[in-house]
Write a protein that holds these residues in place. Structure first.
Motif, short mmCIF file in Angstrom:
data_model
loop_
_atom_site.label_atom_id
_atom_site.label_comp_id
_atom_site.label_asym_id
_atom_site.label_seq_id
_atom_site.Cartn_x
_atom_site.Cartn_y
_atom_site.Cartn_z
N PHE A 160 39.47 39.80 36.03
CA PHE A 160 38.07 40.53 35.64
C PHE A 160 36.96 39.35 36.09
O PHE A 160 36.43 38.45 35.82
CB PHE A 160 37.79 40.82 34.75
CG PHE A 160 36.98 41.56 33.53
CD1 PHE A 160 37.28 42.23 33.60
CD2 PHE A 160 35.90 40.20 32.76
CE1 PHE A 160 36.59 43.04 32.97
CE2 PHE A 160 35.39 41.82 32.55
CZ PHE A 160 35.43 43.13 32.30
N TYR B 70 39.21 49.95 37.76
CA TYR B 70 37.71 49.31 37.25
C TYR B 70 36.56 50.68 36.61
O TYR B 70 36.79 52.00 35.97
CB TYR B 70 36.46 49.81 38.93
CG TYR B 70 36.69 50.78 39.82
CD1 TYR B 70 36.66 52.71 39.15
CD2 TYR B 70 38.59 51.70 40.11
CE1 TYR B 70 36.13 53.94 40.10
CE2 TYR B 70 38.08 52.21 41.01
CZ TYR B 70 37.13 53.67 40.65
OH TYR B 70 37.11 54.88 41.00
N PHE C 285 43.16 47.30 42.23
CA PHE C 285 42.49 46.94 40.78
C PHE C 285 42.00 48.24 39.94
O PHE C 285 42.02 49.43 41.26
CB PHE C 285 40.97 46.02 41.33
CG PHE C 285 39.62 47.18 42.64
CD1 PHE C 285 39.37 48.15 41.90
CD2 PHE C 285 40.34 46.51 43.69
CE1 PHE C 285 38.03 48.53 42.87
CE2 PHE C 285 39.57 47.15 44.31
CZ PHE C 285 38.49 48.33 44.13
N LYS D 46 35.44 44.96 36.96
CA LYS D 46 36.91 45.33 37.71
C LYS D 46 37.73 44.17 36.85
O LYS D 46 37.05 43.90 36.73
CB LYS D 46 36.98 45.09 38.85
CG LYS D 46 35.00 46.31 39.84
CD LYS D 46 35.60 45.92 41.13
CE LYS D 46 35.43 44.12 42.31
NZ LYS D 46 35.78 44.90 43.46
N TYR D 47 38.89 44.81 37.13
CA TYR D 47 40.54 44.10 36.83
C TYR D 47 41.38 44.19 37.79
O TYR D 47 41.82 45.62 37.96
CB TYR D 47 40.82 44.32 35.50
CG TYR D 47 42.27 43.51 34.63
CD1 TYR D 47 41.34 42.09 34.96
CD2 TYR D 47 43.37 43.54 35.49
CE1 TYR D 47 42.64 41.39 34.32
CE2 TYR D 47 44.00 43.07 35.27
CZ TYR D 47 44.19 41.88 34.24
OH TYR D 47 44.77 39.99 34.07
#
Length: 312
Positions: A256, A292, A290, A282-283
């Protein structure tokens, strides 16, 4: 017997030549939900600037534009390589192209060697490459720097561009110079350049561009990577129509990350100086995917987006 040997030799030579060439299909799929306030400047190929919460693709509040591209390279021997890149934008609202020209994102041919790379065609501007080198989001659609000052006051691509980029291995330094003739730009020749230093935790870049009848636009920015935290700052001049600075940072917590970036005008010919800012989370679900969430305030408009991006 001799004919058979000649055929085998030809096939072997053909196989060797084919082994030295490669073609790659790649792309990005990026879509989500968000809201772009009416009157907000910037990109909205899918007509997503309706001031309503809706499906967004290729908009200001997507991390990037969905696209599909093909690139290839051929080893010519002697350290020379010929390559090409064609890339088209895709609106995931409807599946339509985001522009009237199908290969509008990239359409270029390059010759490279130990002396550098010479490129011809529609391609990213050196100013864009310079700003993206240090900008905290890597040139995302919702970048507060790009939405406030563009890329040193210029767009992200040039038509009919000739460019030269220096080779790597110069102590972290590189340079790129682009040129568009006046015959290809409405009787206004244009030059565009960047100077980049990237070594260890430090990345810094200067970008500038100018065409006939306008002032020089430029950007000077840098970032420092502390490991779990990245700090960036810049000064930008959009052809003396608008200028100002930015400062921001990114904090990383494993998969993250959180980014906060602020841009403040020191001059704006519109008569009002704005303070714009971006907040992004964001992850990473994998190396290529990802999710976001981003909120962007730009010139008194409030915008947000929540989406997912997959690179393939």
């Amino acid at each position: 017997m001799k004919k058979s040997l000649l055929v085998l030799a030809a096939l072997a030579a053909s196989g060797a030549a084919m082994a030295q060439s490669s073609v790659t299909l790649y792309g990005v799929a990026d879509a989500g939900i968000g809201k772009i306030e009416l009157g907000s400047s910037g990109r909205s190929p899918g007509n997503d600037a309706s001031n309503q919460t809706e499906f967004i693709s290729g908009s200001k509040m997507n991390n990037g534009d969905s696209r599909i591209g093909v690139r290839g390279v051929e080893d010519l021997g002697g350290g020379l390589k010929m390559s090409f890149n064609f890339e088209s934008g895709l609106d995931m609202d409807s599946g339509a192209s985001t522009t009237s020209a199908f290969w509008a994102r990239q359409a270029n041919l390059s010759l490279g060697g130990t002396w550098g790379t010479f490129k011809m065609g529609r391609a990213s501007t050196p100013s864009y490459n310079g700003v993206a080198a240090w900008e905290l989001t890597g040139g995302a659609n919702y970048s507060v720097v790009a939405n406030t000052y563009n890329y040193a006051g210029s767009g992200s691509r040039n038509n009919s561009q000739f460019s030269y980029k220096t080779p790597g291995g110069l102590g972290g330094f590189s340079a790129e110079l682009g040129y568009v003739t006046k015959a290809d730009n409405a009787d206004r020749a244009k030059w565009d350049l960047n100077l980049i230093y990237a070594n260890g935790p430090i990345t810094a870049a200067f970008a500038a561009n100018k065409q006939k009848d306008e002032k020089t636009g430029y950007s000077l920015g840098a970032k420092y990577n502390f490991g779990s935290f990245v700090l960036a700052a810049s000064y930008n001049d959009a052809h003396q129509l608008r200028r100002g600075f930015s400062v921001g940072g990114t904090a990383k917590f494993g998969a993250f990350s959180v980014t906060a970036d602020i841009a403040r005008d020191t001059k704006n010919v519109s008569g009002k100086k704005y303070t714009n800012f971006l907040l992004e989370g964001k992850y990473a679900l994998s190396k290529r995917t990802f999710v976001y969430v981003a909120g962007l305030r730009v010139d008194s408009t409030n915008n947000y987006g929540i989406g997912v991006r997959h690179n393939f």
